[in-house]
Write a protein that holds these residues in place. Structure first.
Motif, PDB file in Angstrom:
ATOM      1  N   UNK A  39       0.833  -1.205   0.000  1.00 59.02           N
ATOM      2  CA  UNK A  39       0.000   0.000   0.000  1.00 59.02           C
ATOM      3  C   UNK A  39       0.869   1.257   0.000  1.00 59.02           C
ATOM      4  N   UNK A  40       1.995   1.207   0.714  1.00 57.42           N
ATOM      5  CA  UNK A  40       2.914   2.347   0.712  1.00 57.42           C
ATOM      6  C   UNK A  40       3.487   2.544  -0.687  1.00 57.42           C
ATOM      7  N   UNK A  42       2.105   1.627  -3.502  1.00 56.05           N
ATOM      8  CA  UNK A  42       1.030   2.105  -4.374  1.00 56.05           C
ATOM      9  C   UNK A  42       0.837   3.602  -4.200  1.00 56.05           C
ATOM     10  N   UNK A  43       0.852   4.032  -2.944  1.00 57.36           N
ATOM     11  CA  UNK A  43       0.691   5.442  -2.676  1.00 57.36           C
ATOM     12  C   UNK A  43       1.809   6.242  -3.347  1.00 57.36           C
ATOM     13  N   UNK A  46       1.151   6.378  -7.109  1.00 53.69           N
ATOM     14  CA  UNK A  46       0.095   7.336  -7.456  1.00 53.69           C
ATOM     15  C   UNK A  46       0.620   8.768  -7.355  1.00 53.69           C
ATOM     16  N   UNK A  58      11.804  11.422  -1.678  1.00 53.74           N
ATOM     17  CA  UNK A  58      11.283  11.368  -0.306  1.00 53.74           C
ATOM     18  C   UNK A  58      11.974  10.238   0.433  1.00 53.74           C
ATOM     19  N   UNK A  61      10.322   6.792   0.549  1.00 51.43           N
ATOM     20  CA  UNK A  61      10.270   6.049  -0.714  1.00 51.43           C
ATOM     21  C   UNK A  61      11.646   5.615  -1.205  1.00 51.43           C
ATOM     22  N   UNK A  68       6.322  -1.986  -8.399  1.00 50.69           N
ATOM     23  CA  UNK A  68       5.662  -3.269  -8.155  1.00 50.69           C
ATOM     24  C   UNK A  68       6.719  -4.303  -7.776  1.00 50.69           C
TER      25      UNK A  68
END
Lengths: 175, 186
Positions: A39-40, A42-43, A46, A58, A61, A68
């Motif tokens: 989920x992190x 994916x965020x 996006x 960041x 990240x 993926x």
């Protein structure tokens, strides 16, 4: 093969199956089962659509690259596997409001979705804060006897039980 | 050709992840763990399905993985932690667990099971929550996350004993607890 289409299996059979599955993820993929970093990522993916390459700078990240990976595919696989299991056992249904929710908080779809969204924000934030979720800490971490995972799993349930009792026995009783 | 082989090699772990995920999702759905009512039932202490699944996975997984480790077949990957990370993060997670009624793994299963509150509300919320955490991470990483830091230690390392000294009594305690749940009709 009738057991494959049964709607519910014994929780002990399911748990043992997950335990054996994790032997193979350690052996073959050299990874424990976990879900929340997907989920992190994916965020981050996006955010990259809107803000471009800056996102990769960041600090968070850099640790969890917005791409993926194995765990992302695992989460995708969960959707597929649950769909297959539900369909072959006649348990697949499109439902907006779970029955336990409606018995306490009514049948307003917008309200349920709004609360689910809010709950999701806490869940995603808390999972990354503690470094894992019910799978990564709760199963894979505890079975490795990691101290971080035992503490996390215990506090997942302490927080969850207190909040659920507050929702269903205090707020739910008013409504 | 070299390039092609490289791509092919990189795809393998992804395909393995997908297959493991499909089996995991299949099992979660069969266990009922993809359902809001079952998860909330656990947090309200009415239905112990979720704990039964988790604890039996821990007993089977732990025994096998520590056996394979002692044979030198696998490595362990314990996560690092601290009181600030695991207690505070755990409580925030727990609140979300009850408000949403799914967790990050079971919500994927709930989506596959057809639950639209999970697909439309919860899934998006978790992505937003994880994004918010990425935004605040650099602010908290040297402060609260470091409070009571203990690294990636395991229980046998903490107690300075052989791992079986922890595993055998722990498995016995879990089996007794599950037996007690059954006799209590839970």
């Amino acid at each position: 093969m009738g057991w494959l289409t049964e709607a519910v299996w014994s929780p002990y059979a399911v748990g043992a199956g997950i335990g054996i599955l994790s032997w193979f993820t350690f052996l073959i993929s050299k990874k424990p089962i976990g879900c929340s970093t997907a989920f992190a990522r994916t965020s981050g993916m996006l955010e990259k659509i809107f803000r471009g390459g800056k996102v990769e700078k960041k600090e968070y990240y850099k640790q969890f690259k917005p791409e993926i990976d194995w765990e992302w595919m695992l989460v995708l696989g969960i959707i597929v596997g649950a769909f297959v299991s539900a369909v072959i056992s006649g348990d697949f249904e499109l439902v907006w409001i779970p029955s336990k929710w409606s018995s306490a908080f009514g049948t307003n779809v917008v309200f349920r979705v709004f609360i689910a969204l809010a709950g999701g924000i806490f869940l995603g934030f808390g999972a990354r804060w503690s470094g894992g979720c019910t799978s990564g800490h709760g199963i894979s971490g505890t079975l490795q006897l990691a101290v971080s995972s035992w503490i996390s799993a215990i506090f997942f349930f302490i927080g969850g039980i207190i909040t659920a009792f507050f929702m269903f026995y205090i707020i739910g009783m008013w409504g | 050709m070299k390039e092609y082989n490289k791509v092919k090699k990189d795809k393998k772990p992804l395909i393995a992840g997908l297959i493991f995920g499909i089996i995991f999702g299949f099992l979660l759905q069969k266990g009922g763990a993809t359902k809001y009512d079952v998860i909330i039932g656990q947090l309200l202490l009415e239905d112990f399905t979720v704990l039964k699944i988790m604890l039996s996975a821990v007993v089977v997984g732990m025994t096998g993985i520590y056996f394979m480790k002692s044979m030198g077949w696998v490595e362990l990957y314990p996560k690092p932690g601290s009181a600030g990370m695991n207690i505070i993060g755990g409580l925030i997670f727990g609140a979300g667990f009850a408000i949403l009624g799914y967790c990050p793994g079971t919500i994927a299963g709930a989506v596959g099971n057809g639950y639209l509150d999970a697909a439309v509300g919860g899934l998006i919320g978790i992505i937003i929550g994880a994004g918010l955490y990425a935004a605040v991470f650099s602010e908290i990483k040297d402060g609260i996350l470091k409070k009571g830091d203990f690294g990636n230690i395991t229980l046998p390392e903490l107690l300075k004993v052989n791992h079986w000294v922890v595993i055998i009594p722990l498995c016995a305690a879990i089996v007794l607890f599950l037996y007690w749940l059954e006799t209590a009709g839970l």
